[in-house]
Motif scaffolding. Structure first.
Motif, mmCIF file in Angstrom:
data_model
loop_
_atom_site.group_PDB
_atom_site.id
_atom_site.type_symbol
_atom_site.label_atom_id
_atom_site.label_comp_id
_atom_site.label_asym_id
_atom_site.label_seq_id
_atom_site.Cartn_x
_atom_site.Cartn_y
_atom_site.Cartn_z
ATOM 1 N N ALA A 275 0.991 -1.109 0.092
ATOM 2 C CA ALA A 275 -0.074 0.082 -0.129
ATOM 3 C C ALA A 275 0.817 1.286 0.084
ATOM 4 O O ALA A 275 0.301 2.432 -0.314
ATOM 5 N N ASP A 276 2.134 1.403 0.237
ATOM 6 C CA ASP A 276 3.174 2.434 0.271
ATOM 7 C C ASP A 276 4.300 1.797 -0.726
ATOM 8 O O ASP A 276 5.220 1.981 -0.016
ATOM 9 N N ALA A 277 3.867 2.082 -1.833
ATOM 10 C CA ALA A 277 4.895 1.643 -3.056
ATOM 11 C C ALA A 277 5.109 2.972 -3.814
ATOM 12 O O ALA A 277 4.347 3.679 -3.799
ATOM 13 N N LEU A 278 6.297 2.866 -4.355
ATOM 14 C CA LEU A 278 6.721 3.679 -5.476
ATOM 15 C C LEU A 278 5.895 3.254 -6.686
ATOM 16 O O LEU A 278 6.215 2.187 -6.816
ATOM 17 N N GLU A 279 5.907 4.135 -7.556
ATOM 18 C CA GLU A 279 4.923 3.835 -8.943
ATOM 19 C C GLU A 279 5.973 4.365 -9.958
ATOM 20 O O GLU A 279 6.082 5.686 -9.790
ATOM 21 N N LEU A 280 6.537 3.568 -10.868
ATOM 22 C CA LEU A 280 7.516 4.332 -11.843
ATOM 23 C C LEU A 280 7.009 3.888 -13.312
ATOM 24 O O LEU A 280 6.230 2.870 -13.408
ATOM 25 N N THR A 281 7.269 4.434 -14.250
ATOM 26 C CA THR A 281 6.809 4.240 -15.610
ATOM 27 C C THR A 281 7.867 4.395 -16.804
ATOM 28 O O THR A 281 8.978 4.664 -16.179
ATOM 29 N N TRP A 282 7.601 4.441 -17.866
ATOM 30 C CA TRP A 282 8.482 4.102 -18.904
ATOM 31 C C TRP A 282 9.674 5.179 -19.012
ATOM 32 O O TRP A 282 9.307 6.449 -18.571
ATOM 33 N N GLY A 283 10.837 4.691 -19.085
ATOM 34 C CA GLY A 283 11.741 5.584 -19.017
ATOM 35 C C GLY A 283 12.479 6.024 -17.971
ATOM 36 O O GLY A 283 13.856 6.446 -17.751
ATOM 37 N N GLN A 284 11.841 5.867 -16.762
ATOM 38 C CA GLN A 284 12.564 6.193 -15.461
ATOM 39 C C GLN A 284 13.298 5.003 -15.070
ATOM 40 O O GLN A 284 13.342 3.748 -15.483
ATOM 41 N N SER A 285 14.387 5.408 -14.246
ATOM 42 C CA SER A 285 15.336 4.624 -13.519
ATOM 43 C C SER A 285 15.248 4.562 -12.210
ATOM 44 O O SER A 285 15.011 5.630 -11.445
ATOM 45 N N VAL A 286 15.821 3.506 -11.261
ATOM 46 C CA VAL A 286 15.897 3.527 -10.159
ATOM 47 C C VAL A 286 16.965 2.798 -9.786
ATOM 48 O O VAL A 286 17.543 1.690 -10.349
ATOM 49 N N ARG A 287 17.796 3.174 -8.608
ATOM 50 C CA ARG A 287 19.160 2.509 -8.160
ATOM 51 C C ARG A 287 18.812 1.826 -6.893
ATOM 52 O O ARG A 287 18.057 2.339 -6.018
ATOM 53 N N LEU A 288 19.329 0.450 -6.822
ATOM 54 C CA LEU A 288 19.177 -0.062 -5.564
ATOM 55 C C LEU A 288 20.444 -0.714 -5.042
ATOM 56 O O LEU A 288 21.287 -0.973 -5.816
ATOM 57 N N GLY A 289 20.514 -0.332 -3.611
ATOM 58 C CA GLY A 289 21.742 -0.685 -2.958
ATOM 59 C C GLY A 289 21.768 -0.701 -1.444
ATOM 60 O O GLY A 289 20.678 -0.577 -1.045
ATOM 61 N N VAL A 290 22.907 -0.759 -0.730
ATOM 62 C CA VAL A 290 23.007 -0.752 0.736
ATOM 63 C C VAL A 290 22.671 0.690 1.318
ATOM 64 O O VAL A 290 22.946 1.660 0.463
ATOM 65 N N SER A 291 21.588 0.865 2.071
ATOM 66 C CA SER A 291 21.331 2.069 2.616
ATOM 67 C C SER A 291 22.349 2.543 3.631
ATOM 68 O O SER A 291 23.039 1.731 4.078
ATOM 69 N N GLU A 292 22.581 3.815 3.841
ATOM 70 C CA GLU A 292 23.428 4.482 4.879
ATOM 71 C C GLU A 292 22.696 4.512 6.154
ATOM 72 O O GLU A 292 23.377 4.395 7.199
#
Length: 299
Positions: A275-292
């Motif tokens: 219920a608390d998600a990010l929504e992304l669409t065509w052409g967008q990018s997202v970086r996934l990694g270790v959080s500080e």
């Protein structure tokens, strides 16, 4: 003048309360469950144990402290403050649900049903709450720093998770994207799959472990405080335009995985909080990694 600590008691609606919300009364819920060969009494007993644990923890809050309660469904609307001490009263998963909204506040996990919960994150009993709350505001207070995973979109949206972040289609469709290391000189592979899962050492006791076992992966699973993540692509599909050569790996501090969308809509959510998600669409990018940011969990 510095503010007195505030104890924030995090809890969730019990199964019994959900039954009453659906069926109206105890008697009606008991009748309907009995017709299915089930009893409402055990559910009611678990409810009473949870309510009693919550009352005991509330009574243990030091007299000079402020305190409040927040239900799981309201976490995304609750404003946590730097001076908060977060006391999670419930199951292990409730700690993960709360973790994504925190920024270093100490967390105490109280098990309401010992023997039924694994107790990985809810490590303590209600009787321990008073001493744990006092110890949590002492500089030398003992706590484990549990690694968290983050997803940061190119429009600055950010999501944290204690167990795992999942990125994929909102239904039973296929996500199309390009996936590669978050470095300028690394090529990205076009892929079509049912999603990508990036998990921590805490998540290695759940969904991440099931994927790890299914793949018979030789990558060593991280521990909860290990600043290392594992990631897997789920059901990657080989085709003339999509590949399957880059479907698993690990990420250390400073390393990232970049995903650029080539389909209409995907969601990114953490620890099952759809219920608390990010929504992304065509052409967008997202970086996934270790959080500080890490979770400070009382030991």
């Amino acid at each position: 003048m510095s503010l007195a600590p505030r104890a924030v008691l995090v809890h969730r609606t019990t199964e019994y309360e959900e039954l009453l919300a659906r069926h109206g009364t105890h008697g009606q819920a008991a009748f309907l469950l009995a017709a299915r060969g089930r009893s409402v009494e055990e559910v009611a007993r678990r409810h009473e144990r949870t309510r009693q644990a919550l009352a005991d923890v509330a009574a243990a809050v030091p007299l000079t402290w402020r305190h409040c309660r927040v239900e799981r469904a309201d976490l995304d609307r609750f404003l946590f403050a730097p001076e908060d001490v977060v006391v999670v009263v419930g199951q292990d998963g409730l700690v993960a649900n709360a973790a994504k909204y925190l920024a270093g506040q100490p967390v105490i996990g109280i098990d309401t049903d010992p023997g039924r919960n694994p107790g990985v994150l809810v490590r303590h009993r209600p009787a321990d709450a008073a001493a744990l709350m006092r110890a949590s505001v002492v500089p030398a207070g003992r706590a484990d720093a549990l690694t968290m995973v983050e997803a940061v979109a190119d429009d600055t949206q950010r999501l944290l998770a204690l167990n795992e972040v999942y990125l994929g289609p909102p239904g039973h469709q296929t996500a199309r994207y390009r996936l590669g290391p978050d470095t300028a000189d690394s090529p990205a592979e076009p892929q079509a799959s049912s999603g990508v899962l990036v998990g921590t050492g805490t998540g290695a006791t759940g969904w991440l472990r099931s994927l790890w076992q299914e793949r018979r992966s030789t990558l060593p699973l991280p521990g909860p405080a290990d600043p290392r993540l594992l990631w897997f692509v789920r059901e990657a599909w080989p085709s003339p335009s999509t590949g399957t050569s880059f479907v698993a790996g690990e990420l250390g501090p400073g390393q990232g995985l970049r995903l650029t969308l080539e389909s209409d809509r995907v969601v990114v959510f953490g620890d099952g909080m759809e219920a608390d998600a990010l929504e992304l669409t065509w052409g967008q990018s997202v970086r996934l990694g270790v959080s500080e940011t890490s979770l400070r969990l009382a030991v």
